[in-house]
Design a protein around this motif. Sequence first.
Motif, mmCIF file in Angstrom:
data_model
loop_
_atom_site.group_PDB
_atom_site.id
_atom_site.type_symbol
_atom_site.label_atom_id
_atom_site.label_comp_id
_atom_site.label_asym_id
_atom_site.label_seq_id
_atom_site.Cartn_x
_atom_site.Cartn_y
_atom_site.Cartn_z
ATOM 1 N N LEU A 212 0.827 -1.232 0.142
ATOM 2 C CA LEU A 212 -0.038 0.000 0.117
ATOM 3 C C LEU A 212 0.663 1.262 0.066
ATOM 4 N N LYS B 68 -8.319 -1.456 -1.302
ATOM 5 C CA LYS B 68 -7.686 -0.364 -0.863
ATOM 6 C C LYS B 68 -6.645 0.255 -1.631
ATOM 7 N N VAL C 289 -7.948 -6.057 9.704
ATOM 8 C CA VAL C 289 -8.736 -6.037 8.413
ATOM 9 C C VAL C 289 -10.318 -5.835 8.667
ATOM 10 N N VAL D 159 -11.007 -2.336 10.198
ATOM 11 C CA VAL D 159 -10.961 -1.341 8.942
ATOM 12 C C VAL D 159 -12.115 -1.248 8.445
ATOM 13 N N THR D 160 -12.669 -2.449 7.979
ATOM 14 C CA THR D 160 -13.921 -2.478 7.173
ATOM 15 C C THR D 160 -15.134 -1.851 8.039
ATOM 16 N N ASP D 161 -15.230 -2.229 9.240
ATOM 17 C CA ASP D 161 -16.262 -1.623 10.120
ATOM 18 C C ASP D 161 -16.219 -0.285 10.509
ATOM 19 N N ASP E 235 -14.644 2.011 8.586
ATOM 20 C CA ASP E 235 -14.849 2.726 6.961
ATOM 21 C C ASP E 235 -16.314 2.803 7.083
ATOM 22 N N ASN F 42 -12.798 6.202 4.498
ATOM 23 C CA ASN F 42 -12.208 5.247 3.520
ATOM 24 C C ASN F 42 -10.571 5.251 4.111
ATOM 25 N N ILE F 43 -10.364 4.618 5.122
ATOM 26 C CA ILE F 43 -9.281 4.707 5.892
ATOM 27 C C ILE F 43 -8.053 4.341 4.691
ATOM 28 N N ASP F 44 -7.166 5.154 4.664
ATOM 29 C CA ASP F 44 -5.972 5.048 3.699
ATOM 30 C C ASP F 44 -5.170 3.719 3.905
ATOM 31 N N GLY F 45 -4.869 3.112 2.893
ATOM 32 C CA GLY F 45 -4.285 1.807 3.132
ATOM 33 C C GLY F 45 -2.692 2.016 3.828
ATOM 34 N N ALA F 46 -2.139 3.118 3.508
ATOM 35 C CA ALA F 46 -0.824 3.231 3.962
ATOM 36 C C ALA F 46 -0.988 3.570 5.451
ATOM 37 N N ILE G 105 -2.770 1.686 7.387
ATOM 38 C CA ILE G 105 -3.311 0.585 7.993
ATOM 39 C C ILE G 105 -1.918 -0.295 8.609
#
Lengths: 352, 77
Positions: free
Chosen positions: A242, A278, B37, B40-42, B44, B50-54, B56
């Motif tokens: 990511l 993502k 994981v 994050v889904t919950d 969001d 939309n939590i940035d992947g970076a 996480i």
Amino acid sequence: MHFEFKNKKITGILTIVPKNTVKFDDEIENYNFTAKQSMKLKLVMGYDERRVATTGVCSSDLCEYGMNYLFDNNLLKKDEVDALIMVTQSPDYFMPATSCILHGKLGLKKETYCIDINQGCAGFIIGLIQAFMLLEQDTINKVVLLNADVLSPKISKKDRNSAPLAGDAASVTIIEKSEESSKIIADVNFDGSNALCLNIPAGGFRIPSTSETAIMKEDEAGNLRSLDNLVMKGDDVFNFVLNKVPEQIENLLHSENLSNDDIDYFICHQPNRFMLQKLADKLGVSYDKLPNNIVEHFGNASGVTIPTNISFNLKEQDRKLKVCLSGFGVGLTWASMILDLDVLKFNKLIEF
Amino acid sequence: MIREKVLEILMENRPDIENIENAELVNDGLLDSFDIVTLVTDLDKAFEINIDGADITPENFNTVDSIVELVKKNGAK
């Protein structure tokens, strides 16, 4: 490393998946998830069905089957194969190269250039780059790129980091010289300081397999695996993808003054649905344009997920497409490529 | 409000964790990458973000406070 090529194109892709299907629902008890968590992860990660080779089937068997399918259906002639590139992390032997084994089994001409490349999730792009470089030679007009991995025997059934996603598959890609001069661009990066984030510790020369390396041990998360099994530091790999991949794709687009709108499809390696969504969000592209449905149908077969993606999602292709390919994983390696994908002579998925 | 919602989501996902408000969730081995994981889904969905992947990373999920900061950074109001 940046690469540019002209006058080359992909003319056919055949993906070969084992008939044997394993369902996540039948394996839940292996993974130490609660029932509720299992159902959630199934949706979020895309755990569903995966194709796994039966005992004794190797990567080269899938490739041999695919090549003979092409010969038998007059889609490829033996004497046209000027080079055979085999990209795999699951060779038949340490020596000789699996491409040489296949050369013999397929009865290819003595002039056919054979080479193995040890690469995984970025292996389709690494293999294409090798093919394009070979096609610079006057003596080489057609290259066969084989991507294949049967790694499931190396994955512990009780390792929830890897087992719910593991798939086996192979692909045969034909790459040829072309009259069309549209530019092909690619960027490839490596971070060897994190090379062991994805690793099979034992079985090579550094740590030979012994009865000791076969002992199953439990990690802090409750996964059971031995040193003979594949181990993945999932958090590190996720974070690397990511952080590095969107930047690489954006740089590649900018280098040719392209935007997301100029790309018909982003065809990426597919480790799991969550990571792909993502990645799409980060790039600002729709999920339709960056498909994430391979893991749920076939599992993650490392370097074969990109050709599987093309065979599965672009099988109705009726016009030339501009696509961005991106693969990332073992090495650590991340590689992206932008090229035109003409209507292929064949683009098919078959079962072994 | 944000903190309450984060706590509710955490407790819904991991009702077995005691004293969740003061725990070091990742450092103490209470949350693993699969918990993150699903969280994050919950998150969001609950905060329409939309939590940035970076973002996480394990550090951002180590405490209730760090999760609250994370959702705020990603646009939760």
